[in-house]
Design a protein around this motif. Sequence first.
Motif, PDB file in Angstrom:
ATOM      1  N   ARG A 199       4.546  18.613  -8.630  1.00 15.37           N
ATOM      2  CA  ARG A 199       5.129  19.198  -9.844  1.00 15.37           C
ATOM      3  C   ARG A 199       6.194  18.270 -10.444  1.00 15.37           C
ATOM      4  NH1 ARG A 199       3.193  24.133 -10.811  1.00 15.37           N
ATOM      5  NH2 ARG A 199       2.503  25.464  -9.102  1.00 15.37           N
ATOM      6  N   GLN A 200       6.991  17.643  -9.596  1.00 14.15           N
ATOM      7  CA  GLN A 200       8.027  16.746 -10.111  1.00 14.15           C
ATOM      8  C   GLN A 200       7.406  15.531 -10.794  1.00 14.15           C
ATOM      9  OE1 GLN A 200      10.949  15.560  -7.214  1.00 14.15           O
ATOM     10  NE2 GLN A 200      11.833  13.990  -8.532  1.00 14.15           N
ATOM     11  N   HIS A 201       6.398  14.929 -10.180  1.00 14.29           N
ATOM     12  CA  HIS A 201       5.730  13.785 -10.794  1.00 14.29           C
ATOM     13  C   HIS A 201       5.055  14.193 -12.107  1.00 14.29           C
ATOM     14  CE1 HIS A 201       6.401  11.632  -7.028  1.00 14.29           C
ATOM     15  NE2 HIS A 201       5.923  10.534  -7.590  1.00 14.29           N
ATOM     16  N   GLY A 210       0.808   3.175  -4.331  1.00 15.05           N
ATOM     17  CA  GLY A 210       0.132   3.921  -5.381  1.00 15.05           C
ATOM     18  C   GLY A 210      -0.802   3.027  -6.180  1.00 15.05           C
ATOM     19  N   ASP A 211      -0.492   1.758  -6.243  1.00 20.91           N
ATOM     20  CA  ASP A 211      -1.356   0.768  -6.887  1.00 20.91           C
ATOM     21  C   ASP A 211      -2.384   0.292  -5.855  1.00 20.91           C
ATOM     22  OD1 ASP A 211      -2.576  -1.361  -8.153  1.00 20.91           O
ATOM     23  OD2 ASP A 211      -0.709  -2.293  -8.810  1.00 20.91           O
ATOM     24  N   TRP A 212      -3.661   0.587  -6.101  1.00 16.10           N
ATOM     25  CA  TRP A 212      -4.690   0.256  -5.109  1.00 16.10           C
ATOM     26  C   TRP A 212      -4.775  -1.244  -4.836  1.00 16.10           C
ATOM     27  CZ3 TRP A 212      -8.701  -2.997  -6.338  1.00 16.10           C
ATOM     28  CH2 TRP A 212      -8.941  -3.228  -7.696  1.00 16.10           C
ATOM     29  N   ARG A 213      -4.343  -2.042  -5.795  1.00 19.92           N
ATOM     30  CA  ARG A 213      -4.404  -3.496  -5.596  1.00 19.92           C
ATOM     31  C   ARG A 213      -3.443  -3.961  -4.506  1.00 19.92           C
ATOM     32  NH1 ARG A 213      -3.710  -4.713 -11.916  1.00 19.92           N
ATOM     33  NH2 ARG A 213      -2.197  -3.060 -11.497  1.00 19.92           N
ATOM     34  N   ALA A 214      -2.428  -3.123  -4.223  1.00 27.52           N
ATOM     35  CA  ALA A 214      -1.480  -3.466  -3.153  1.00 27.52           C
ATOM     36  C   ALA A 214      -2.019  -3.074  -1.775  1.00 27.52           C
ATOM     37  CB  ALA A 214      -0.146  -2.770  -3.405  1.00 27.52           C
ATOM     38  N   ASP A 271      -0.043   7.898  -6.791  1.00 23.86           N
ATOM     39  CA  ASP A 271       1.412   7.712  -6.823  1.00 23.86           C
ATOM     40  C   ASP A 271       2.133   8.832  -6.062  1.00 23.86           C
ATOM     41  OD1 ASP A 271       1.270   5.387  -8.263  1.00 23.86           O
ATOM     42  OD2 ASP A 271       1.562   6.344 -10.213  1.00 23.86           O
ATOM     43  N   VAL A 272       1.643  10.083  -6.235  1.00 26.38           N
ATOM     44  CA  VAL A 272       2.284  11.203  -5.545  1.00 26.38           C
ATOM     45  C   VAL A 272       2.121  11.053  -4.037  1.00 26.38           C
ATOM     46  CG1 VAL A 272       2.301  13.702  -5.218  1.00 26.38           C
ATOM     47  CG2 VAL A 272       1.938  12.760  -7.501  1.00 26.38           C
TER      48      VAL A 272
END
Length: 611
Positions: free
Chosen positions: A509-511, A581-585, A569-570
Amino acid sequence: MAHADGTTSTRVLLCSACEGDAEDVVKRCEAVAARAGRFDVLLAAVDGKRSWKGACLALRNAKLAPREAVFFATGHVEDDEDEADAQESTASGHDASGNAFVARWLRRTWDDLLLGRLRVAWCPSDGGPPQVQEDVDVLLTDAWPMDVARGASDVDARAMEASNQGNQTIAATTMALRPRYAVVFGSKVAYEREPYRQDGRVTRFIALTGVGAGPRREWMRALAIQKKGEEHTQATPSPFQSNEGNKPVPKWAQEDEGDLPDGTSWRWNKAEGNKRPRDEGTANHAKKAARSEAGTSQQDNARIFVRNLPYSAMEGDLAKHFAKCGEVRKVSIMYGKDGKPRGLAHVTYVDTASAQRACTELDGEVFDGRKLFLEVSTRGEGRPLPPMSMGKPVDGCPFCLSNPNADAHLVVSVAESAYVCVDKGAINGDHVLVIPVEHWPCMAAMPPQMAQEIKRYGEALRNYAENQGKALVLFERFMQFRKKGGNHCHINAISLDAGDTGDVENAFRQHAEEAGFCFEHELPSGWSQEELRALVGEREYFCATLPDGRSMLHLLQRQERHPMNFGRDVVASLCGAPERGDWRACGRDHDGEEKLAEDFKQRFRSFDIMS
């Protein structure tokens, strides 16, 4: 709603106190709850001249206030009365036992609400044109549908008279919406019809009297509404369909224009005495559809969506603030299940021009120390979907197993119509995807047997997570893409270190609030594909399933720019590694991916539905 005793019914109390005040209704509800337990929903028709503030005070003083209380004002509200009683209002708080509640006060106009997982429609006989054209769970009216008792074996003379003299418009609306319960408030005679079936859906009709009306006084009724699908098997044919198959179709469901036989007009903005004749001869269907869509859009475009409100904001203060740009019809502050405001609201103007002016002049203006963000609301309208591939392999789709370039080394389990694979950009070692074997765009659109198999995989993954001392979170993002045959459904499932379900819910909810949207709907634990379909229709959506099995749903609006990595990201933030959250990482080489899949396969083996 799921309760502590394991039941899945929603406990509803109906109260037809049309000449009573809201405060007295709350006290009577408290007396019933003391014997029967707390109710999930209170639906009450009350005198529109009586105190809304008194009802809120009574709810706070009650020991077992209902989770949600809705008061439908049946009388005329005088202009010189307290403004809080004259306007549609929302309040929240806690009762004397600390139970959270949300209360609403609605005037004499058509409205439809989602209360938990129940869709409730309020349709007074003079309340204006309906604004929903879909099945509802409970339809509330103040007049009998004409002929509703026809074909019933348990009807007496007084009930048959009320049926014969009923309202044809209400009958047409009841027929079109196919409610599970059709309830009349303020009837002169109490009556409950045996269930009838129409188009595969069963309806129970209940007429409740006002306080002290008639020899068969009955003005309160408790219901335990079960999950959809748990309906009566014994039912009569629909009273609204004759042997010849004629149906009283309401004007808002017809293509042609004109008035109903009882003189009611369903046309938007119809000028009195300026009746437009029905088209003669061949009419252009596209032009008629455009006229209908324009009328509805005019209503929708008069409503704006407000973000970043201070939590202390009151509806009356907001109405005065937004009145700078035109006459405000309604202000609705949005509240969460905990009864606390979410910093979001809808403001409805009388006309579209005022709403557009507000978006231009008040967007970015500071209100009580916070900068407001405004946009024209399209609540209830989803993005139009382009053509999509359903059930057919798509060249180049990485999730179609028939594709020779599919990442087969990531697959850990394959069933008849679904499979599980490790995510190529896994956030942790327990991050997998549940995917239909065939190319279907989303959970809501796929065949029922396929959805059931995906649900089985979800339960197996939940059991696996609990065995590992972890909590399972799932999310599905359905956004229709034009390339590569459109979206191929893939549901993310991630096992996290066990934590409180509330922490996971608050994180989502916050995101969402930071991204400028909110979760408008909630599905109970164990929800079915049918329940999901009933909410989303053909609209794009984001669905997050919490560790306790409940799911939160956001319907994407027209022109909404939904964050592509929102779910990741959540979850990454909950893992304490927001950069993932970034799949590339999260990339690995082929050998690393193969080892990740094999390790998970070994851990999951004893829970796999194919073992």
